[in-house]
Design an enzyme around this catalytic site. Sequence first.
Site, PDB file in Angstrom:
ATOM      1  N   CYS A   1       0.806  -1.214  -0.145  1.00  0.00           N
ATOM      2  CA  CYS A   1      -0.087   0.003  -0.100  1.00  0.00           C
ATOM      3  C   CYS A   1       1.028   1.170   0.005  1.00  0.00           C
ATOM      4  O   CYS A   1       1.526   1.340   0.983  1.00  0.00           O
ATOM      5  CB  CYS A   1      -0.967   0.113   1.312  1.00  0.00           C
ATOM      6  SG  CYS A   1      -1.873   1.634   1.266  1.00  0.00           S
TER       7      CYS A   1
ATOM      8  N   MET B   1      -4.773   4.929  -5.444  1.00  0.00           N
ATOM      9  CA  MET B   1      -3.824   4.114  -4.403  1.00  0.00           C
ATOM     10  C   MET B   1      -2.351   4.600  -4.696  1.00  0.00           C
ATOM     11  O   MET B   1      -2.033   4.849  -5.821  1.00  0.00           O
ATOM     12  CB  MET B   1      -4.150   2.704  -4.903  1.00  0.00           C
ATOM     13  CG  MET B   1      -5.248   2.097  -4.841  1.00  0.00           C
ATOM     14  SD  MET B   1      -6.357   2.442  -6.055  1.00  0.00           S
ATOM     15  CE  MET B   1      -5.729   1.075  -7.527  1.00  0.00           C
TER      16      MET B   1
END
Length: 395
Positions: free
Chosen positions: A104, A317
């Site tokens: 992430c 993201m």
Amino acid sequence: MTHLPQVKIPATYIRGGTSKGVFFRLQDLPERCQLPGEARDQLFMRVIGSPDPYAAHIDGMGGATSSTSKCVILSKSSQPAHDVDYLYGQVSIDKAFVDWSGNCGNLSTAAGAFAIHAGLVDPERIPQDGTCVVRIWQANINKTIIAHVPVTNGQVQETGDFELDGVTFPSAEIVLEFIDPSDDGEEGGSMFPTGNLVDDLEVPGIGTLKATMITAGIPTVFVNAEDIGYTGSELREAINTDAKALEKFEQIRIAGALRMGLIKSAEEAVTRQHTPKIAFVAGAKDYVASSGKTIAADEVDLLVRALSMGKLHHAMMGTAAVAIGTAAAIPGTLVNLAAGGGERSAVRFGHPSGTLRVGAEAIQVDGNWTVTKAIMSRSARVLMEGWVRVPADAF
């Protein structure tokens, strides 16, 4: 019937970029959860509140979106010249599994800040005032991330005037460098697994689509918005309320995963929802972001929308932004062409919440493209710290 009490586990709840997650020091986890395996997965699912058939995470720390259903483990680094090892788990909302297949990028920001908060960085490396360079080993994909974390009075500086579209309030800027992100270490392949900048991707039930498939930051499949009936200016509601659209994107994702060699059969995609990402691109145009702010065509180079865990992301993201910046830097990819073509070292793209700039240094060696570094700015803030409580029989 005897019911076991709850277990208290030290934890910190942090926003990083446009995501947030529950952060743990490895040594604070219950002993049986300090190693990978079912116990750790069960613990993280219970912390988040998954699997939840109501998709609300009422009985957990999750927020019922891919951006808020995350857990992170940090420990002193096992790698030379690194401060911490950072392991990331994407918890499925409605299914009983934790996906460890990728990173992430947003929480990479928080990992740098948490490393200091949690006492995992050598105090001699933390200035009284200035910037602490935190050297992070991303253990999911075996890559280095450098976080430049502002420090005031020996503590992480969290407040500031840096504004990030998709985050409500300003905070302190943290600059992230993703070192050599052009190869997913888990797969060990090249940046373009098929060997092509653009492929004809056959998708059952949909047809053949032009696609750029890249493993930079995170494995990502890019397609043209107009080829799948979109403008590139869509907001979440236009996609996430359309079950047929979501199924179409999943079929594209599965076809891309198979073509990239990430899975061997379509059935495997069910347990690998975090990667690859699927994104669609379009040329710059005016649109209204989810905040109501108008984004003018001349403010961006292109538009990008991306899906995470089966839903359109509310912003972008961080790892997908690395993929966007890298692909934009390489002439001939769909991302580069949507941005107007040619060589570039940085790109500003429009996403549902606003805009984001990411830089990438791409070079061609012996006919093969590689990227040495991708850079972007994010922010992070501790929201709460203390203990998370989990029923002792949950894991």
